[in-house]
Design a protein around this motif. Structure first.
Motif, PDB file in Angstrom:
ATOM      1  N   TYR A 234      56.544   1.892  24.834  1.00 53.45           N
ATOM      2  CA  TYR A 234      56.803   3.151  25.555  1.00 53.45           C
ATOM      3  C   TYR A 234      56.783   4.322  24.577  1.00 53.45           C
TER       4      TYR A 234
ATOM      5  N   LEU B 156      53.230   4.870  22.933  1.00 60.17           N
ATOM      6  CA  LEU B 156      52.281   5.520  23.842  1.00 60.17           C
ATOM      7  C   LEU B 156      52.645   6.976  24.122  1.00 60.17           C
TER       8      LEU B 156
ATOM      9  N   LEU C 150      55.222   8.189  25.836  1.00 61.86           N
ATOM     10  CA  LEU C 150      55.631   8.405  27.231  1.00 61.86           C
ATOM     11  C   LEU C 150      57.098   8.817  27.380  1.00 61.86           C
TER      12      LEU C 150
ATOM     13  N   MET D 120      54.430   4.613  35.751  1.00 62.72           N
ATOM     14  CA  MET D 120      53.936   4.734  34.372  1.00 62.72           C
ATOM     15  C   MET D 120      52.864   3.684  34.102  1.00 62.72           C
ATOM     16  N   GLU D 121      53.022   2.530  34.717  1.00 63.88           N
ATOM     17  CA  GLU D 121      52.084   1.421  34.499  1.00 63.88           C
ATOM     18  C   GLU D 121      50.811   1.564  35.332  1.00 63.88           C
TER      19      GLU D 121
ATOM     20  N   LYS E 238      61.185  17.001  28.816  1.00 62.92           N
ATOM     21  CA  LYS E 238      59.860  16.782  28.219  1.00 62.92           C
ATOM     22  C   LYS E 238      59.632  17.775  27.088  1.00 62.92           C
TER      23      LYS E 238
ATOM     24  N   VAL F  28      46.317   6.312  36.456  1.00 63.14           N
ATOM     25  CA  VAL F  28      46.608   5.761  35.128  1.00 63.14           C
ATOM     26  C   VAL F  28      45.574   4.677  34.883  1.00 63.14           C
ATOM     27  N   PRO F  29      44.880   4.684  33.761  1.00 64.13           N
ATOM     28  CA  PRO F  29      45.072   5.533  32.592  1.00 64.13           C
ATOM     29  C   PRO F  29      44.545   6.949  32.807  1.00 64.13           C
TER      30      PRO F  29
ATOM     31  N   ASN G 299      47.089  11.578  29.274  1.00 61.60           N
ATOM     32  CA  ASN G 299      48.468  11.580  28.782  1.00 61.60           C
ATOM     33  C   ASN G 299      49.124  10.198  28.800  1.00 61.60           C
ATOM     34  N   ASN G 300      48.482   9.261  29.448  1.00 55.59           N
ATOM     35  CA  ASN G 300      49.063   7.924  29.588  1.00 55.59           C
ATOM     36  C   ASN G 300      47.929   6.897  29.574  1.00 55.59           C
TER      37      ASN G 300
ATOM     38  N   GLY H   5      48.207   3.873  29.837  1.00 55.46           N
ATOM     39  CA  GLY H   5      48.526   2.753  30.713  1.00 55.46           C
ATOM     40  C   GLY H   5      48.963   1.529  29.933  1.00 55.46           C
TER      41      GLY H   5
ATOM     42  N   VAL I 206      51.802   0.211  29.616  1.00 58.21           N
ATOM     43  CA  VAL I 206      53.084   0.317  28.911  1.00 58.21           C
ATOM     44  C   VAL I 206      53.909  -0.954  29.089  1.00 58.21           C
TER      45      VAL I 206
END
Length: 158
Positions: free
Chosen positions: A22, A25, A27, A57-58, A79, A108-109, A112-113, A115, A117
């Motif tokens: 986490y 990445l 996040l 998030m995933e 944030k 996601v992905p 910014n993420n 994926g 996680v």
């Protein structure tokens, strides 16, 4: 070492690996994901629990549902790296963000993420740590029995 102690050690290793991924990445905002991770051990059943937003998030989230504004306001407050105007006009920006999520969802992905996680850590755990856990549990299980007596009793019964 008891089975529960072995399970606890591996579940703690799993929890820490989730938090490390986490953070790696990028996040972390409020830290709620890390703080919410807790495990439950029920005999031979191991369960990891986490915040509701973990699934988003995933895997992202589809359009059509307006996310809670309060949650987005809290995200804006915690944030790092957001422009100052976001804090100054927190309610307005929270509404704009929520409306965009409701209309478009979150894929996601994304930029910014990346994926995975959670799934990357689960794959690691299942591919590596689970075998180690089984080895340790097998040794513990074997210590619970006196096989010589069991075999002797079987032979005498025959």
């Amino acid at each position: 070492m008891s089975r529960k102690e072995i399970y606890t050690r591996y579940m703690e290793k799993f929890r820490k690996a989730l938090i490390e991924n986490y953070d790696a990445l990028g996040l972390r905002a409020s830290g709620e994901f890390a703080e919410s991770l807790e495990y439950d051990i029920q005999r031979n059943k191991l369960v990891m629990l986490g915040a509701l937003h973990s699934i988003f998030m995933e895997k992202g989230r589809g359009p059509g549902v307006f996310p809670p504004l309060k949650t987005i306001e809290e995200w804006i407050e915690t944030k790092r790296g957001l422009p100052a105007i976001f804090l100054e006009k927190k309610k307005q920006f929270a509404y704009i963000i929520a409306r965009k999520i409701a209309e478009e969802g979150i894929t996601v992905p994304n930029e910014n993420n990346a994926g995975k996680v959670i799934s990357d850590v689960v794959t690691l755990f299942l591919g590596e740590y689970l075998y180690e856990l089984f080895d340790e549990i097998g040794e513990e299980y074997m210590r619970e029995f006196d096989f010589q007596s069991d075999i002797r009793n079987l032979l005498q019964a025959a």
